[in-house]
Design a protein around this motif. Structure first.
Motif, PDB file in Angstrom:
ATOM      1  N   PRO A   1      13.663  -8.944  13.757  1.00  0.00           N
ATOM      2  CA  PRO A   1      13.506  -7.484  13.755  1.00  0.00           C
ATOM      3  C   PRO A   1      14.798  -6.706  13.525  1.00  0.00           C
ATOM      4  O   PRO A   1      14.744  -5.489  13.323  1.00  0.00           O
ATOM      5  CB  PRO A   1      12.943  -7.194  15.149  1.00  0.00           C
ATOM      6  N   SER A   2      15.934  -7.391  13.518  1.00  0.00           N
ATOM      7  CA  SER A   2      17.172  -6.668  13.220  1.00  0.00           C
ATOM      8  C   SER A   2      17.179  -6.166  11.770  1.00  0.00           C
ATOM      9  O   SER A   2      18.015  -5.345  11.384  1.00  0.00           O
ATOM     10  CB  SER A   2      18.392  -7.569  13.456  1.00  0.00           C
ATOM     11  N   GLY A   3      16.227  -6.649  10.969  1.00  0.00           N
ATOM     12  CA  GLY A   3      16.121  -6.194   9.590  1.00  0.00           C
ATOM     13  C   GLY A   3      15.344  -4.904   9.432  1.00  0.00           C
ATOM     14  O   GLY A   3      15.224  -4.393   8.307  1.00  0.00           O
ATOM     15  N   VAL A   4      14.830  -4.330  10.533  1.00  0.00           N
ATOM     16  CA  VAL A   4      14.044  -3.090  10.444  1.00  0.00           C
ATOM     17  C   VAL A   4      14.860  -1.927   9.882  1.00  0.00           C
ATOM     18  O   VAL A   4      14.373  -1.179   9.025  1.00  0.00           O
ATOM     19  CB  VAL A   4      13.429  -2.733  11.812  1.00  0.00           C
ATOM     20  N   PRO A   5      16.117  -1.701  10.325  1.00  0.00           N
ATOM     21  CA  PRO A   5      16.903  -0.604   9.733  1.00  0.00           C
ATOM     22  C   PRO A   5      17.030  -0.726   8.214  1.00  0.00           C
ATOM     23  O   PRO A   5      16.936   0.277   7.492  1.00  0.00           O
ATOM     24  CB  PRO A   5      18.261  -0.732  10.422  1.00  0.00           C
ATOM     25  N   GLY A   6      17.231  -1.942   7.715  1.00  0.00           N
ATOM     26  CA  GLY A   6      17.312  -2.138   6.272  1.00  0.00           C
ATOM     27  C   GLY A   6      15.987  -1.815   5.583  1.00  0.00           C
ATOM     28  O   GLY A   6      15.972  -1.258   4.475  1.00  0.00           O
ATOM     29  N   LEU A   7      14.879  -2.133   6.253  1.00  0.00           N
ATOM     30  CA  LEU A   7      13.558  -1.804   5.708  1.00  0.00           C
ATOM     31  C   LEU A   7      13.394  -0.292   5.603  1.00  0.00           C
ATOM     32  O   LEU A   7      12.914   0.234   4.588  1.00  0.00           O
ATOM     33  CB  LEU A   7      12.469  -2.410   6.597  1.00  0.00           C
ATOM     34  N   ARG A   8      13.829   0.395   6.648  1.00  0.00           N
ATOM     35  CA  ARG A   8      13.738   1.862   6.628  1.00  0.00           C
ATOM     36  C   ARG A   8      14.598   2.457   5.513  1.00  0.00           C
ATOM     37  O   ARG A   8      14.180   3.396   4.823  1.00  0.00           O
ATOM     38  CB  ARG A   8      14.177   2.417   7.984  1.00  0.00           C
ATOM     39  N   ASP A   9      15.785   1.915   5.339  1.00  0.00           N
ATOM     40  CA  ASP A   9      16.672   2.427   4.287  1.00  0.00           C
ATOM     41  C   ASP A   9      16.055   2.220   2.907  1.00  0.00           C
ATOM     42  O   ASP A   9      16.149   3.104   2.035  1.00  0.00           O
ATOM     43  CB  ASP A   9      18.031   1.725   4.362  1.00  0.00           C
TER      44      ASP A   9
ATOM     45  N   ALA B   1       0.824  -1.209   0.000  1.00  0.00           N
ATOM     46  CA  ALA B   1       0.000   0.000   0.000  1.00  0.00           C
ATOM     47  C   ALA B   1       0.857   1.257   0.000  1.00  0.00           C
ATOM     48  O   ALA B   1       0.546   2.241  -0.675  1.00  0.00           O
ATOM     49  CB  ALA B   1      -0.929  -0.008   1.214  1.00  0.00           C
ATOM     50  N   THR B   2       1.944   1.221   0.754  1.00  0.00           N
ATOM     51  CA  THR B   2       2.843   2.376   0.812  1.00  0.00           C
ATOM     52  C   THR B   2       3.452   2.656  -0.554  1.00  0.00           C
ATOM     53  O   THR B   2       3.536   3.821  -0.990  1.00  0.00           O
ATOM     54  CB  THR B   2       3.956   2.120   1.850  1.00  0.00           C
ATOM     55  N   LEU B   3       3.876   1.626  -1.241  1.00  0.00           N
ATOM     56  CA  LEU B   3       4.425   1.796  -2.586  1.00  0.00           C
ATOM     57  C   LEU B   3       3.367   2.370  -3.532  1.00  0.00           C
ATOM     58  O   LEU B   3       3.658   3.246  -4.353  1.00  0.00           O
ATOM     59  CB  LEU B   3       4.926   0.450  -3.119  1.00  0.00           C
ATOM     60  N   ILE B   4       2.129   1.874  -3.408  1.00  0.00           N
ATOM     61  CA  ILE B   4       1.050   2.352  -4.275  1.00  0.00           C
ATOM     62  C   ILE B   4       0.744   3.813  -3.985  1.00  0.00           C
ATOM     63  O   ILE B   4       0.612   4.637  -4.913  1.00  0.00           O
ATOM     64  CB  ILE B   4      -0.210   1.477  -4.082  1.00  0.00           C
TER      65      ILE B   4
ATOM     66  N   ALA C   1      13.383   4.735   2.417  1.00  0.00           N
ATOM     67  CA  ALA C   1      13.988   6.069   2.258  1.00  0.00           C
ATOM     68  C   ALA C   1      14.535   6.245   0.845  1.00  0.00           C
ATOM     69  O   ALA C   1      14.416   7.328   0.249  1.00  0.00           O
ATOM     70  CB  ALA C   1      15.084   6.271   3.289  1.00  0.00           C
ATOM     71  N   ASP C   2      15.127   5.192   0.300  1.00  0.00           N
ATOM     72  CA  ASP C   2      15.638   5.264  -1.067  1.00  0.00           C
ATOM     73  C   ASP C   2      14.526   5.511  -2.080  1.00  0.00           C
ATOM     74  O   ASP C   2      14.768   6.066  -3.162  1.00  0.00           O
ATOM     75  CB  ASP C   2      16.375   3.964  -1.425  1.00  0.00           C
ATOM     76  N   LEU C   3      13.316   5.108  -1.711  1.00  0.00           N
ATOM     77  CA  LEU C   3      12.172   5.331  -2.591  1.00  0.00           C
ATOM     78  C   LEU C   3      11.496   6.670  -2.322  1.00  0.00           C
ATOM     79  O   LEU C   3      10.455   6.981  -2.917  1.00  0.00           O
ATOM     80  CB  LEU C   3      11.142   4.184  -2.408  1.00  0.00           C
ATOM     81  N   GLY C   4      12.055   7.457  -1.403  1.00  0.00           N
ATOM     82  CA  GLY C   4      11.509   8.763  -1.099  1.00  0.00           C
ATOM     83  C   GLY C   4      10.398   8.759  -0.077  1.00  0.00           C
ATOM     84  O   GLY C   4       9.631   9.720   0.012  1.00  0.00           O
ATOM     85  N   ILE C   5      10.297   7.694   0.706  1.00  0.00           N
ATOM     86  CA  ILE C   5       9.249   7.575   1.713  1.00  0.00           C
ATOM     87  C   ILE C   5       9.851   7.883   3.070  1.00  0.00           C
ATOM     88  O   ILE C   5      10.676   7.139   3.596  1.00  0.00           O
ATOM     89  CB  ILE C   5       8.627   6.158   1.696  1.00  0.00           C
ATOM     90  N   SER C   6       9.440   9.008   3.657  1.00  0.00           N
ATOM     91  CA  SER C   6      10.046   9.475   4.901  1.00  0.00           C
ATOM     92  C   SER C   6       9.518   8.719   6.117  1.00  0.00           C
ATOM     93  O   SER C   6       8.444   8.092   6.065  1.00  0.00           O
ATOM     94  CB  SER C   6       9.774  10.968   5.087  1.00  0.00           C
ATOM     95  N   ARG C   7      10.255   8.821   7.226  1.00  0.00           N
ATOM     96  CA  ARG C   7       9.877   8.115   8.453  1.00  0.00           C
ATOM     97  C   ARG C   7       8.676   8.756   9.147  1.00  0.00           C
ATOM     98  O   ARG C   7       8.041   8.135   9.997  1.00  0.00           O
ATOM     99  CB  ARG C   7      11.073   8.052   9.423  1.00  0.00           C
ATOM    100  N   ASP C   8       8.349   9.987   8.788  1.00  0.00           N
ATOM    101  CA  ASP C   8       7.174  10.618   9.414  1.00  0.00           C
ATOM    102  C   ASP C   8       5.916  10.457   8.553  1.00  0.00           C
ATOM    103  O   ASP C   8       4.944  11.204   8.699  1.00  0.00           O
ATOM    104  CB  ASP C   8       7.446  12.104   9.670  1.00  0.00           C
TER     105      ASP C   8
END
Length: 490
Positions: A468-476, A427-430, A479-486
């Motif tokens: 869950p150690s993969g969460v930072p990679g998910l965030r990165d 959904a986020t990608l869409i 972010a590379d797709l232009g989706i901010s953390r807020d």
């Protein structure tokens, strides 16, 4: 056992149902009067039980008897609107020595049928209707369509429809009575057993009547045309089920409805990959039941093969030639599918848009919103940031997230959080224009990136949930797709 004898027996059982109900009412009145004349504790319990049961019986029968016929489906066409179709039906009615229908209706079903309004338990007919499924006209030849119409008119010639209405009403009354006796288990079992006997017998009559009507069809169009018609109807019905379940079910999900229903169905049955799948569906073994209203395809084909072949001139033209303009007819029938409310509130859209928005609405929208809300509740964040759910997962709050998702309506299970996360990521990608659901008549809709590559995040989401150690990679990645953390889902 002849069809006439079976029908007479079915009517006797129907009359017996009312006699049985009358006995229950009479027993209730007997115990009530006995209680009034001389009060006895031993009489009190059966009096109460029988009175309540009798009340439930009378209410169920009364409700069924007061039920009015619903609105007729489809689109009624006059002789002026469809002269060729009407002439064909009237000519075939003469062939089978019966009166033609008073009304012909085109319907959005893979079916043809006839009905007859009757009075005095079928002794007097008032109005005849014939229903012709537009998908049949789109898939059969004229020869095959004539066979189907001859079959249906054969029901009139054999007086099958005279029996149909009272038998159907009796079936409805019996089933309503069984449901109405839910609090009276013993009586419910008695009436349920009676209903099963009635259904088995009346449906056996229906199956025999179908074989009799097939004889009329073969006499008109021949064994080959009727056999091919049955095979095509069987396959088209399977295709229609797929179409309704996988495509038409998206109607209304995002405020839209297909601008062309039959255009979509034609695209489905014309797709080469789908044709192979639908052929396999049509070849599936049939499960016979004593409660079936029609004999199985193999039984009907075997019976047809034994009938004499008539002399007739084949007509291999498409059955749509029986219509003045098949496109206009299809458009008119499509209008009859929707309620007035749907016509005014749902936008007519292309199949591409319906799939894109409908799949997102039914599959992704809730997951994105609920995951963000669950993350907000676990982390006590001021807004339902999607990243709050990632933070909760990274801090080992998986169980808390799952508990809140369960509270929001998700079914608990081992892979529940992974499913919700995967759908939320889609959904986020869409929502950020990176991907979209794409229509496919060959199979389920596909989620594709803008460059055409298929989005496959289910396994990735499952790995992140498991570790869950993969969460930072998910965030990165986001972010590379232009989706901010807020990011806060709308």
């Amino acid at each position: 056992m002849t069809t006439a004898f079976r029908a007479a027996l079915a009517f006797s059982l129907l009359a017996g149902f009312y006699v049985l109900a009358g006995l229950v009412v009479a027993a209730a009145l007997f115990f009530d009067v006995l209680l009034i004349i001389e009060f006895r504790v031993g009489v009190l319990k059966p009096a109460i039980v029988l009175t309540l049961a009798a009340a439930a019986l009378v209410q169920a029968i009364w409700m069924v008897s007061r039920r009015k016929p619903g609105e007729q489906p489809g689109l009624a066409v006059t002789r002026e609107q469809e002269p060729v179709l009407w002439r064909t039906v009237e000519e075939l009615a003469q062939r089978v020595r019966t009166s033609p229908p008073d009304e012909i209706r085109l319907v959005a079903e893979v079916n043809a049928a006839v009905s007859e309004d009757t009075q005095l338990l079928g002794l007097r007919a008032t109005r005849r209707r014939m229903y012709i499924g537009l998908p049949l006209l789109q898939t059969l030849t004229v020869d095959e369509m004539r066979a189907v119409l001859g079959h249906e008119l054969g029901h009139y010639s054999g007086a099958h429809t005279r029996l149909g209405a009272p038998v159907y009403r009796g079936r409805v009354a019996l089933l309503a009575t069984v449901q109405g006796l839910a609090r009276h288990r013993f009586l419910q079992r008695v009436f349920a057993g009676y209903a099963k006997l009635y259904l088995r017998l009346s449906q056996a009559v229906s199956r025999r009547q179908e074989l009799e009507a097939d004889e009329f069809a073969v006499a008109i169009a021949g064994r080959l045309a009727m056999g091919e018609a049955l095979r095509k109807i069987h396959g088209t019905a399977a295709a229609w089920e797929v179409f309704m379940a996988d495509y038409m079910s998206l109607s209304g999900a995002a405020g839209g409805r297909p601008a062309t229903v039959f255009g979509g169905f034609h695209a489905l049955i014309s797709d080469p990959a789908r044709q192979a799948e639908l052929a396999a569906l049509a070849e599936r073994p049939e499960e016979a039941s004593p409660y079936d209203s029609h004999p199985g395809l193999r039984e009907r084909l075997a019976a047809i093969a034994l009938l004499p072949e008539p002399e007739h001139v084949p007509d291999p033209r498409p059955a749509t030639t029986l219509l003045v303009d098949s496109a206009i007819a299809a458009q008119a029938v499509e209008q009859s599918i929707w309620t007035p409310e749907a016509m005014t509130t749902l936008r007519p859209v292309s199949w591409e848009e319906l799939v894109e928005q409908g799949v997102y609405s039914s599959l992704n929208a809730d997951a994105l919103r609920d995951l963000a809300v669950a993350g907000q509740r676990v982390m006590a964040s001021p807004e339902p940031y999607l990243d709050a759910a990632f933070e909760a997962l990274q801090r080992g709050q998986r169980q808390a997230l799952e508990a809140h998702l369960h509270g929001l309506g998700w079914n608990p299970g081992e892979g529940m959080l992974a499913v919700v996360l995967a759908r939320a990521l889609e959904a986020t990608l869409i929502r950020h224009g990176e991907a979209r659901w794409t229509l496919s008549w060959s199979g389920p809709a596909r989620l594709l990136f803008t460059d055409g590559e298929e989005v496959m995040v289910a396994e990735y989401a499952a790995r992140v949930v498991a570790d869950p150690s993969g969460v930072p990679g998910l965030r990165d990645w986001l972010a590379d797709l232009g989706i901010s953390r807020d990011y806060v889902p709308a």
